[in-house]
Design a protein around this motif. Structure first.
Motif, PDB file in Angstrom:
ATOM      1  N   UNK A 109      -6.369   2.432   4.178  1.00 49.38           N
ATOM      2  CA  UNK A 109      -7.512   2.073   3.334  1.00 49.38           C
ATOM      3  C   UNK A 109      -8.528   3.207   3.328  1.00 49.38           C
ATOM      4  N   UNK A 110      -8.911   3.633   2.129  1.00 49.62           N
ATOM      5  CA  UNK A 110      -9.967   4.626   1.973  1.00 49.62           C
ATOM      6  C   UNK A 110     -11.058   3.982   1.121  1.00 49.62           C
ATOM      7  N   UNK A 111     -12.234   3.798   1.683  1.00 48.62           N
ATOM      8  CA  UNK A 111     -13.268   3.005   1.018  1.00 48.62           C
ATOM      9  C   UNK A 111     -14.158   3.864   0.121  1.00 48.62           C
ATOM     10  N   UNK A 112     -14.598   3.264  -0.977  1.00 49.04           N
ATOM     11  CA  UNK A 112     -15.445   3.971  -1.942  1.00 49.04           C
ATOM     12  C   UNK A 112     -16.849   4.221  -1.399  1.00 49.04           C
ATOM     13  N   UNK A 142     -11.925  10.572  -4.425  1.00 57.53           N
ATOM     14  CA  UNK A 142     -10.631  11.260  -4.407  1.00 57.53           C
ATOM     15  C   UNK A 142     -10.500  12.149  -3.171  1.00 57.53           C
ATOM     16  N   UNK A 143     -11.558  12.861  -2.824  1.00 58.26           N
ATOM     17  CA  UNK A 143     -11.518  13.737  -1.643  1.00 58.26           C
ATOM     18  C   UNK A 143     -11.206  12.948  -0.380  1.00 58.26           C
ATOM     19  N   UNK A 144     -11.872  11.801  -0.208  1.00 58.94           N
ATOM     20  CA  UNK A 144     -11.634  10.972   0.969  1.00 58.94           C
ATOM     21  C   UNK A 144     -10.216  10.423   0.991  1.00 58.94           C
ATOM     22  N   UNK A 179     -11.401  -4.649  -3.868  1.00 59.45           N
ATOM     23  CA  UNK A 179     -10.610  -4.326  -5.052  1.00 59.45           C
ATOM     24  C   UNK A 179      -9.985  -2.940  -4.913  1.00 59.45           C
ATOM     25  N   UNK A 180      -8.692  -2.843  -5.240  1.00 64.64           N
ATOM     26  CA  UNK A 180      -8.037  -1.546  -5.374  1.00 64.64           C
ATOM     27  C   UNK A 180      -8.446  -0.964  -6.717  1.00 64.64           C
ATOM     28  N   UNK A 181      -9.059   0.228  -6.697  1.00 67.42           N
ATOM     29  CA  UNK A 181      -9.742   0.719  -7.898  1.00 67.42           C
ATOM     30  C   UNK A 181      -8.841   1.529  -8.837  1.00 67.42           C
ATOM     31  N   UNK A 182      -7.588   1.767  -8.436  1.00 70.01           N
ATOM     32  CA  UNK A 182      -6.679   2.506  -9.316  1.00 70.01           C
ATOM     33  C   UNK A 182      -6.408   3.924  -8.888  1.00 70.01           C
ATOM     34  N   UNK A 183      -6.737   4.274  -7.632  1.00 70.47           N
ATOM     35  CA  UNK A 183      -6.425   5.579  -7.048  1.00 70.47           C
ATOM     36  C   UNK A 183      -5.618   5.355  -5.769  1.00 70.47           C
ATOM     37  N   UNK A 184      -4.493   6.066  -5.650  1.00 66.08           N
ATOM     38  CA  UNK A 184      -3.604   5.911  -4.508  1.00 66.08           C
ATOM     39  C   UNK A 184      -3.091   7.274  -4.064  1.00 66.08           C
ATOM     40  N   UNK A 185      -2.736   7.366  -2.796  1.00 64.13           N
ATOM     41  CA  UNK A 185      -1.988   8.500  -2.277  1.00 64.13           C
ATOM     42  C   UNK A 185      -0.641   7.984  -1.787  1.00 64.13           C
ATOM     43  N   UNK A 186       0.430   8.677  -2.176  1.00 62.46           N
ATOM     44  CA  UNK A 186       1.781   8.242  -1.826  1.00 62.46           C
ATOM     45  C   UNK A 186       2.512   9.406  -1.164  1.00 62.46           C
ATOM     46  N   UNK A 187       3.015   9.180   0.047  1.00 69.81           N
ATOM     47  CA  UNK A 187       3.756  10.200   0.765  1.00 69.81           C
ATOM     48  C   UNK A 187       5.163  10.356   0.232  1.00 69.81           C
ATOM     49  N   UNK A 188       5.707  11.561   0.315  1.00 73.45           N
ATOM     50  CA  UNK A 188       7.033  11.837  -0.246  1.00 73.45           C
ATOM     51  C   UNK A 188       8.118  10.973   0.380  1.00 73.45           C
ATOM     52  N   UNK A 189       7.949  10.595   1.654  1.00 78.24           N
ATOM     53  CA  UNK A 189       8.973   9.782   2.319  1.00 78.24           C
ATOM     54  C   UNK A 189       9.006   8.353   1.793  1.00 78.24           C
ATOM     55  N   UNK A 190       7.961   7.950   1.081  1.00 80.89           N
ATOM     56  CA  UNK A 190       7.901   6.607   0.516  1.00 80.89           C
ATOM     57  C   UNK A 190       8.612   6.529  -0.831  1.00 80.89           C
ATOM     58  N   UNK A 191       8.825   7.669  -1.477  1.00 80.83           N
ATOM     59  CA  UNK A 191       9.335   7.671  -2.850  1.00 80.83           C
ATOM     60  C   UNK A 191      10.709   7.013  -2.982  1.00 80.83           C
ATOM     61  N   UNK A 192      11.706   7.307  -2.126  1.00 77.75           N
ATOM     62  CA  UNK A 192      13.016   6.655  -2.301  1.00 77.75           C
ATOM     63  C   UNK A 192      12.934   5.128  -2.217  1.00 77.75           C
ATOM     64  N   UNK A 229       0.229   7.284   3.118  1.00 73.89           N
ATOM     65  CA  UNK A 229       0.072   6.365   1.987  1.00 73.89           C
ATOM     66  C   UNK A 229      -1.285   5.690   2.112  1.00 73.89           C
ATOM     67  N   UNK A 230      -2.013   5.622   1.012  1.00 69.63           N
ATOM     68  CA  UNK A 230      -3.381   5.121   1.119  1.00 69.63           C
ATOM     69  C   UNK A 230      -3.836   4.584  -0.234  1.00 69.63           C
ATOM     70  N   UNK A 231      -4.744   3.615  -0.190  1.00 70.74           N
ATOM     71  CA  UNK A 231      -5.323   3.036  -1.396  1.00 70.74           C
ATOM     72  C   UNK A 231      -6.841   3.125  -1.318  1.00 70.74           C
ATOM     73  N   UNK A 232      -7.467   3.512  -2.427  1.00 71.74           N
ATOM     74  CA  UNK A 232      -8.925   3.523  -2.518  1.00 71.74           C
ATOM     75  C   UNK A 232      -9.408   2.115  -2.825  1.00 71.74           C
ATOM     76  N   UNK A 233     -10.320   1.607  -2.001  1.00 68.47           N
ATOM     77  CA  UNK A 233     -10.763   0.210  -2.082  1.00 68.47           C
ATOM     78  C   UNK A 233     -12.283   0.140  -2.141  1.00 68.47           C
ATOM     79  N   UNK A 234     -12.779  -0.681  -3.068  1.00 67.07           N
ATOM     80  CA  UNK A 234     -14.198  -1.021  -3.100  1.00 67.07           C
ATOM     81  C   UNK A 234     -14.355  -2.356  -2.382  1.00 67.07           C
TER      82      UNK A 234
END
Length: 245
Positions: A215-218, A114-116, A163-176, A124-129
């Motif tokens: 991409x943020x790797x485990x 999560x910290x990484x 594999x996307x492990x189920x943790x994501x970061x989403x920027x506010x500009x992506x929400x609309x 915007x980012x996805x945690x990937x194994x």
């Protein structure tokens, strides 16, 4: 930074453990999956959290409705039995006015993951194994140049990075844009998609220079998605003692 945790699903493959509780309340000793998730969020300074509840929502709200030191909000998906995570996430998005972390409520994970994810320079980012063997069950990622090109359970494992492990970061500009994708799907009666369907659409529309998710790797740190009784036993034996014990 805020957080959304998706806790609405019934978890039928975990019966009888989920006969009287949702997956997020499965316990390891006295601590639930949700306890561990909230502890990790607090460790990175996130205390403004929306829980999307559905199955046994009364139990989640009674246990976490007045948690000291937290700003917890509840969004109810009363159609949890006939919808999926895209619908649940869409319900929570109107309340998001900041960058947020999105977490599936059935995932145990090392707090360093999560910290990484939060520290990653991409909004915007996805945690990937990238080290786990892949088959047709996982949410898989195809990437190029450090950016997501496609993300879906349907991807060819042989072409996928991990594999996307189920943790994501989403920027506010992506929400609309994300809300627009989900609105379009629901207008067509498509309410059973995973939320990654929306992320993939965002990546497709982002243009040549900015495929939207980094991409943020485990990096070998422990995590597990708990979908089955075998997953739960593995979590008890191998994962929980390493991350929350």
């Amino acid at each position: 930074m805020k957080a959304i945790i998706l806790c609405a699903g019934k978890g039928g493959r975990l019966r009888p453990l989920t006969d009287d509780r949702p997956k997020c309340l499965l316990a390891f000793g006295t601590r639930t999956i949700l306890d561990c998730c909230l502890d990790h969020l607090k460790s990175v300074g996130v205390s403004d959290v929306t829980l999307v509840v559905g199955y046994r929502k009364d139990l989640v709200k009674s246990l976490y409705g007045d948690k000291p030191g937290w700003n917890l909000a509840f969004v109810e998906n009363d159609d949890f039995a006939v919808t999926n995570t895209a619908y649940s996430l869409h319900l929570a998005l109107p309340g998001m006015d900041d960058d947020f972390v999105l977490i599936n409520g059935d995932v145990l994970f090392d707090r360093g993951i999560l910290s990484d994810l939060i520290a990653h320079p991409s909004p915007n980012c996805v945690a990937v194994d990238a080290e786990i063997p892949l088959d047709h069950e996982e949410i898989k990622v195809i990437a190029s140049g450090g950016r997501v090109e496609r993300i879906s359970k349907e991807l060819d494992p042989r072409r996928s990075l991990g594999e996307a492990i189920g943790l994501y970061k989403v920027g506010r500009r992506t929400i609309p844009g994300l809300r627009a994708v989900f609105e379009d799907l629901e207008r067509k009666g498509e309410c059973r998609h995973y939320f990654e369907k929306g992320f993939e659409r965002i990546c497709e529309d982002a243009g040549e220079d900015g495929r939207a998710f980094g991409l943020s790797f485990t990096r070998g740190r422990p995590w597990v998605e708990i979908d089955t009784l075998e997953d739960f036993a593995h979590a008890q034996r191998e994962i929980y003692p390493r991350i929350c014990g």
